[in-house]
Motif scaffolding. Structure first.
Motif, PDB file in Angstrom:
ATOM      1  N   ARG A 192      -0.924  17.776 -12.638  1.00 39.07           N
ATOM      2  CA  ARG A 192      -0.597  17.763 -14.081  1.00 39.07           C
ATOM      3  C   ARG A 192      -1.072  16.491 -14.755  1.00 39.07           C
ATOM      4  N   HIS A 193      -1.097  15.384 -13.996  1.00 40.03           N
ATOM      5  CA  HIS A 193      -1.511  14.108 -14.572  1.00 40.03           C
ATOM      6  C   HIS A 193      -3.000  13.836 -14.382  1.00 40.03           C
ATOM      7  N   GLY A 194      -3.723  14.821 -13.893  1.00 39.76           N
ATOM      8  CA  GLY A 194      -5.176  14.684 -13.811  1.00 39.76           C
ATOM      9  C   GLY A 194      -5.696  13.900 -12.630  1.00 39.76           C
ATOM     10  N   VAL A 195      -4.904  13.779 -11.572  1.00 40.02           N
ATOM     11  CA  VAL A 195      -5.369  13.074 -10.369  1.00 40.02           C
ATOM     12  C   VAL A 195      -6.399  13.946  -9.650  1.00 40.02           C
ATOM     13  N   GLU A 196      -7.592  13.401  -9.457  1.00 35.84           N
ATOM     14  CA  GLU A 196      -8.666  14.166  -8.826  1.00 35.84           C
ATOM     15  C   GLU A 196      -9.078  13.593  -7.471  1.00 35.84           C
ATOM     16  N   LYS A 197      -8.702  12.348  -7.205  1.00 36.88           N
ATOM     17  CA  LYS A 197      -9.130  11.723  -5.952  1.00 36.88           C
ATOM     18  C   LYS A 197      -7.903  11.189  -5.205  1.00 36.88           C
ATOM     19  N   SER A 198      -7.762  11.568  -3.945  1.00 37.72           N
ATOM     20  CA  SER A 198      -6.636  11.086  -3.134  1.00 37.72           C
ATOM     21  C   SER A 198      -7.016  11.124  -1.659  1.00 37.72           C
ATOM     22  N   ILE A 199      -6.276  10.373  -0.867  1.00 36.35           N
ATOM     23  CA  ILE A 199      -6.481  10.342   0.582  1.00 36.35           C
ATOM     24  C   ILE A 199      -5.129  10.105   1.243  1.00 36.35           C
TER      25      ILE A 199
END
Length: 202
Positions: A112-119
């Motif tokens: 919802r908050h637009g997070v596109e990159k994570s690990i």
């Protein structure tokens, strides 16, 4: 007659000697097999202890869309700008700090908050360390209104000055501190000097 008795005596002594030798061989074989069994049992018990008393937690790093994240990415080249900790392998509920204070996060919230990159980094911890982590997080959850975000702590962290204010945290400081205090992870620097990207090299 005399010669025959001597021969019988020699045969009897020979049989006794052979029996004693066989008994010694049997004793040595039994000792050897017992040693093998004992060694195997010790390894089996150690393996069972490892399986039973280890749990998996996760350190989750994201590139959270915000002005601070943009600054960290542009000026310092940090790929990840937010850190959370998760106590289940599925990453269903994560715990961290944002500008509002202590928070609980989910994957759907990130979307919802637009997070596109994570690990996500998985970490094996002992049962005792996991229980301490649970207790510490429960204290934060129950008293979440008492905790605040530490903006000044982030500034000091950027200039490599350790700074800790009571009940004030920024995201990576919170994750580093509860990992260290629970005995789950040995840190390379003080918790207040941890930025999210530092976990990639811990």
């Amino acid at each position: 007659m005399y010669d025959i008795q001597l021969n019988r005596q020699d045969v009897g002594e020979s049989m006794i000697t052979n029996c004693e030798y066989m008994m010694q061989v049997m004793q040595r074989l039994l000792t050897f097999f017992w040693f093998l069994y004992d060694t195997f049992e010790q390894h089996s018990q150690a393996r069972r202890r490892t399986i039973i008393f280890m749990k998996t937690i996760s350190i989750v790093l994201t590139n959270y869309p915000s002005h601070l994240s943009s600054f960290m990415e542009t000026v310092y080249g940090y790929e990840y700008t937010h850190a959370s900790i998760c106590l289940d392998a599925m990453n269903e509920k994560m715990y961290s700090f944002n500008y509002k204070g202590f928070c609980m996060e989910t994957v759907s919230k990130y979307k919802r908050h637009g997070v596109e990159k994570s690990i996500s980094f998985q970490l094996q911890v002992t049962d005792a360390a996991f229980e301490r982590l649970q207790n510490k997080i429960e204290q934060f959850v129950e008293n979440r209104e008492d905790f605040c975000y530490s903006s000044i702590g982030v500034v000091f962290c950027f200039v490599h000055i350790p700074f800790k204010r009571k009940k004030h945290y920024f995201c990576s400081q919170f994750v580093a501190e509860i990992l260290a205090e629970s005995g789950a992870l040995k840190l390379k620097r003080r918790p207040s000097l941890y930025l999210p990207n530092h976990f990639t090299g811990n």
